[in-house]
Design a protein around this motif. Structure first.
Motif, mmCIF file in Angstrom:
data_model
loop_
_atom_site.group_PDB
_atom_site.id
_atom_site.type_symbol
_atom_site.label_atom_id
_atom_site.label_comp_id
_atom_site.label_asym_id
_atom_site.label_seq_id
_atom_site.Cartn_x
_atom_site.Cartn_y
_atom_site.Cartn_z
ATOM 1 N N SER A 125 0.474 4.120 -2.724
ATOM 2 C CA SER A 125 0.227 5.518 -2.360
ATOM 3 C C SER A 125 1.226 6.434 -3.048
ATOM 4 N N ALA A 126 2.483 5.994 -3.084
ATOM 5 C CA ALA A 126 3.526 6.803 -3.725
ATOM 6 C C ALA A 126 3.206 7.002 -5.204
ATOM 7 N N ILE A 127 2.711 5.960 -5.860
ATOM 8 C CA ILE A 127 2.364 6.073 -7.281
ATOM 9 C C ILE A 127 1.220 7.066 -7.463
ATOM 10 N N LEU B 285 9.243 6.483 -8.950
ATOM 11 C CA LEU B 285 7.790 6.389 -8.915
ATOM 12 C C LEU B 285 7.313 5.650 -7.666
ATOM 13 N N LEU B 286 8.099 4.666 -7.232
ATOM 14 C CA LEU B 286 7.674 3.819 -6.114
ATOM 15 C C LEU B 286 8.214 4.316 -4.771
ATOM 16 N N ARG B 287 9.022 5.389 -4.823
ATOM 17 C CA ARG B 287 9.662 5.845 -3.584
ATOM 18 C C ARG B 287 8.651 6.597 -2.721
ATOM 19 N N PRO B 288 8.361 6.081 -1.522
ATOM 20 C CA PRO B 288 7.434 6.796 -0.636
ATOM 21 C C PRO B 288 8.006 8.155 -0.238
ATOM 22 N N ARG B 289 7.156 9.184 -0.225
ATOM 23 C CA ARG B 289 7.607 10.522 0.160
ATOM 24 C C ARG B 289 7.290 10.757 1.621
ATOM 25 N N ARG C 154 -6.340 9.864 0.473
ATOM 26 C CA ARG C 154 -5.788 8.613 -0.047
ATOM 27 C C ARG C 154 -5.583 8.748 -1.554
ATOM 28 N N GLY D 156 -2.539 10.453 -2.489
ATOM 29 C CA GLY D 156 -1.303 9.719 -2.254
ATOM 30 C C GLY D 156 -0.902 9.608 -0.801
ATOM 31 N N ALA D 157 -1.822 9.945 0.127
ATOM 32 C CA ALA D 157 -1.496 9.789 1.545
ATOM 33 C C ALA D 157 -1.445 8.312 1.887
ATOM 34 N N ARG D 158 -0.430 7.938 2.662
ATOM 35 C CA ARG D 158 -0.350 6.552 3.117
ATOM 36 C C ARG D 158 -1.299 6.366 4.293
ATOM 37 N N PRO D 159 -1.722 5.132 4.532
ATOM 38 C CA PRO D 159 -2.626 4.892 5.666
ATOM 39 C C PRO D 159 -2.070 5.444 6.980
ATOM 40 N N GLU E 251 0.818 -1.212 0.000
ATOM 41 C CA GLU E 251 0.000 0.000 0.000
ATOM 42 C C GLU E 251 0.854 1.265 0.000
ATOM 43 N N LYS E 252 1.995 1.171 0.684
ATOM 44 C CA LYS E 252 2.902 2.317 0.768
ATOM 45 C C LYS E 252 3.348 2.761 -0.621
ATOM 46 N N GLN E 253 3.686 1.753 -1.470
ATOM 47 C CA GLN E 253 4.179 2.084 -2.810
ATOM 48 C C GLN E 253 3.030 2.496 -3.730
#
Lengths: 245, 412
Positions: free
Chosen positions: A84-86, B13-17, B324, B327-330, A80-82
């Protein structure tokens, strides 16, 4: 550099079934490619599964089966983390009900579009003002949603989606809460976005609105068929629709 | 807009911010500051809980203090030091430095001394009264510090001070004053000498056995004018030692050695040890009561916060879905709502503290009890409100993260 010929989003054989009893299949196996700069309308009556398809394309929701690819990456199995990043980096959303935060000004609402993208406060503000000016709301920067008309609110929502310069913009019934003249202007704004390289996917039940987009995908009872319009080589060449019987 | 910025690199693209702490506070503040009326109502629940906590613990602390004060006045914190008797039955007088040495001991609050007055002498309204009509009034001697230590109170006039202790004046007990019919300013006749009445006691405290029915003379006057008439003149009869709250056992322990280092086993110690036990028991019981009351009120406040946060999550489902989609994480959503719960709780906790302190003061003033606001309540109240708020906000926050973005967006 990414491969520019790769679809920005691709779904392969995705289905959606809500567990019962009785189980309800709202999307039959569907495959679809969205290319950079595409203009796509997903057209269908309510209950046809178009919002479900949009949620899967926008990786808001998981398909029951099948795979979703973003820029060639299979995101179906990602954490889910990735995902969300996308969403933060790649995808913009516009909703029928705008979903603006009522206690924040237009600039704050638009800068929320960059909140989860690792952009500094100052930079978010600067780009939010730019984006609002680009949608013709340069004079409404500090107004709150309650002080704006429906059309203006939807423009703020579009600016919020565009401020992050997404590869694809999804709009779910963007004119559903607007009168026809205002809706017309919003559709024009969205169609224009594609000319700048962002793929635009609009979900609507309105034939007239759908006709403004190069590709039209009709959904009926979870079965998708693409209407080939012949005038646009790009969409003819890339669109692959498979509808299960 | 150019192609490069449109299409981030694949690994990028996959890197969480990260969401900076400041931005996280910003999102939490939307719920707190964005709608002041809702925040005020929600905080009110917390405020009432914390106010109840502070007020109830303060009120019980006030009652506790009142009861302990009463018990102390009865002698629960009192040790009386006197001369013991040696093998032949003679008194072994305490050294003159004893009161000062005792006063220096840790845990000692006050020390007061009554001196011997071994001469038998009557007290008369005038020199014409026959010497046999003593009215049962006797003479005794006290030092200025005795007044506080025995817990005496004055009906009228004054007690001895450093000047009057050496003058021909007397303080009469209530009984003596009544029997003599004497007022402050009158003269009474003792052992061939006129004494002015300096004050009249209404209560002679824990020394009532010694002082009731007595005319009290200043110690310095007695030493100067009666020295040599008897071997006991100027000697210490009793030292009243008042301990700090809860210190009476500690004080009593080393007292004999301090009072008379040369012959500590010839020191007589007495005091109301039953009262001291009762005091300790009362102290514990009431402290437990205060904690129980505080815990209950905190629970009430906590349920209030939890209730508010559950409603908040329900009514903000659209915003949760939007974030969400943005792009917010849970975890970032959860942090926002926990932060909001903490913010509301903190506001409520501080408001409750102020309300509670005011309530505690009003209660104490109405009941006439001492104003006691436990320091712990002041610190722990708001702190606990934050902890309770975080816990109460956690479940709805986690619920918010489990919400599918699609469902959340459809909610409105």
């Amino acid at each position: 550099m990414p491969d520019n010929t790769a679809p920005v989003i691709e779904v392969r054989e995705v289905t959606k079934t809500y567990p019962g009893p009785p189980p309800l299949t709202v999307l039959q196996p569907t495959s679809l490619k969205i290319m950079p700069g595409d203009q796509v309308a997903i057209l269908g009556p309510s209950g046809s599964g178009k919002s479900t398809l949009l949620s899967i394309l926008g990786i808001l929701d998981d398909p029951t089966s099948g795979n979703v690819f973003v820029d060639g990456i299979d995101v179906t199995s990602l954490a889910e983390k990735q995902r969300s990043a996308i969403r933060a980096a790649w995808i913009g959303f516009v909703f029928q009900q705008f979903h603006l935060i009522p206690t924040q000004s237009a600039v704050q609402n638009v800068s929320n579009g960059l909140l989860y993208s690792g952009v500094t406060y100052r930079e978010r503000n600067r780009r939010a003002k730019e984006a609002l000016t680009a949608v013709g709301l340069g004079h409404r920067l500090t107004h709150r949603p309650g002080q704006m008309s429906g059309g203006e609110q939807q423009r703020v929502a579009i600016a919020r989606a565009l401020v992050r310069e997404p590869a694809v913009l999804f709009a779910d019934e963007p004119t559903g809460a607007l009168d026809s003249a205002t809706g017309e202007a919003i559709v024009g704004l969205l169609a224009g976005v594609a000319d700048r390289g962002t793929a635009v996917v609009v979900v609507t039940h309105n034939e007239e609105i759908a006709s403004r987009f190069r590709r039209i995908i009709r959904l009926h009872d979870g079965v998708a068929t693409e209407a080939y319009r012949g005038t646009d080589n790009k969409s003819d060449a890339t669109a692959v629709i498979e509808a299960a019987a | 807009m150019n192609e490069a910025s449109l299409n981030p690199r694949r690994d990028d693209l996959l890197r969480p911010r990260r969401l900076s702490f400041r931005d996280l506070l910003g999102t939490a503040w939307i719920g707190v500051g964005g709608r002041p009326q809702r925040t005020a109502l929600a905080a009110l629940g917390v405020a009432l809980g914390i106010a109840a906590l502070v007020a109830l613990t303060s009120a019980s602390a006030s009652s506790q203090q009142q009861i302990l004060n009463d018990l102390d006045a009865l002698g629960a914190n009192l040790v009386i030091v006197g001369p013991g008797n040696d093998a032949t039955g003679d008194a072994v007088f305490l050294p003159q430095f004893a009161p000062e040495a005792i006063a220096r001991q840790p845990g000692v609050r006050s020390v007061g001394v009554l001196d011997y007055f071994p001469l038998v002498s009557g007290v008369y309204r005038s020199d014409l009264v026959p010497i046999t009509e003593t009215s049962g009034i006797h003479v005794t001697t006290a030092r200025p510090d005795a007044f506080e230590a025995i817990g005496a109170t004055l009906a009228r006039g004054r007690w001895f001070d450093d000047v009057t202790r050496a003058l021909p004046v007397t303080v009469l007990s209530a009984i003596a004053a009544a029997r003599l019919g004497a007022q402050v300013g009158d003269n009474v006749y003792i052992d061939g000498q006129w004494y002015g009445v300096l004050g009249i006691l209404s209560d002679s405290g824990v020394a009532s056995g010694r002082l009731d029915g007595a005319a009290i003379l200043g110690d310095a006057w007695v030493r100067d004018n009666f020295a040599g008439q008897h071997s006991g003149i100027g000697e210490i009869q009793e030292i009243y030692v008042r301990a700090e709250p809860g210190m009476v056992d500690t004080v009593r322990e080393g007292l004999a050695r301090v009072a008379n280092p040369a012959t500590p086993h010839f020191v007589a110690l007495s005091g109301a040890s039953n009262l001291a036990d009762a005091r300790a028991l009362t102290d514990d019981t009431l402290a437990t009561l205060g904690l129980a009351l505080g815990g209950i009120s905190l629970l009430v406040g906590g349920v209030g916060i939890a209730n508010t946060m559950v409603v908040t999550v329900l009514e903000r489902r659209g915003e949760i879905g939007l974030r969400r989609a943005l792009g917010a994480r849970p975890g970032q959503i959860a942090a926002q709502f926990v932060g909001e719960a903490i913010g509301i709780s903190l506001i409520g906790g501080l408001a409750g503290l102020i309300l509670g302190v005011i309530a505690a003061i009003v209660i104490a003033l109405i009941t006439g009890q001492p104003i006691v606001i436990p320091f712990a309540a002041i610190v722990v109240g708001p702190l606990l409100s934050v902890i309770v708020g975080a816990i109460a906000g956690l479940q709805p926050a986690i619920k918010a993260t489990r919400l599918s973005p699609t469902t959340a967006l459809r909610a409105i």
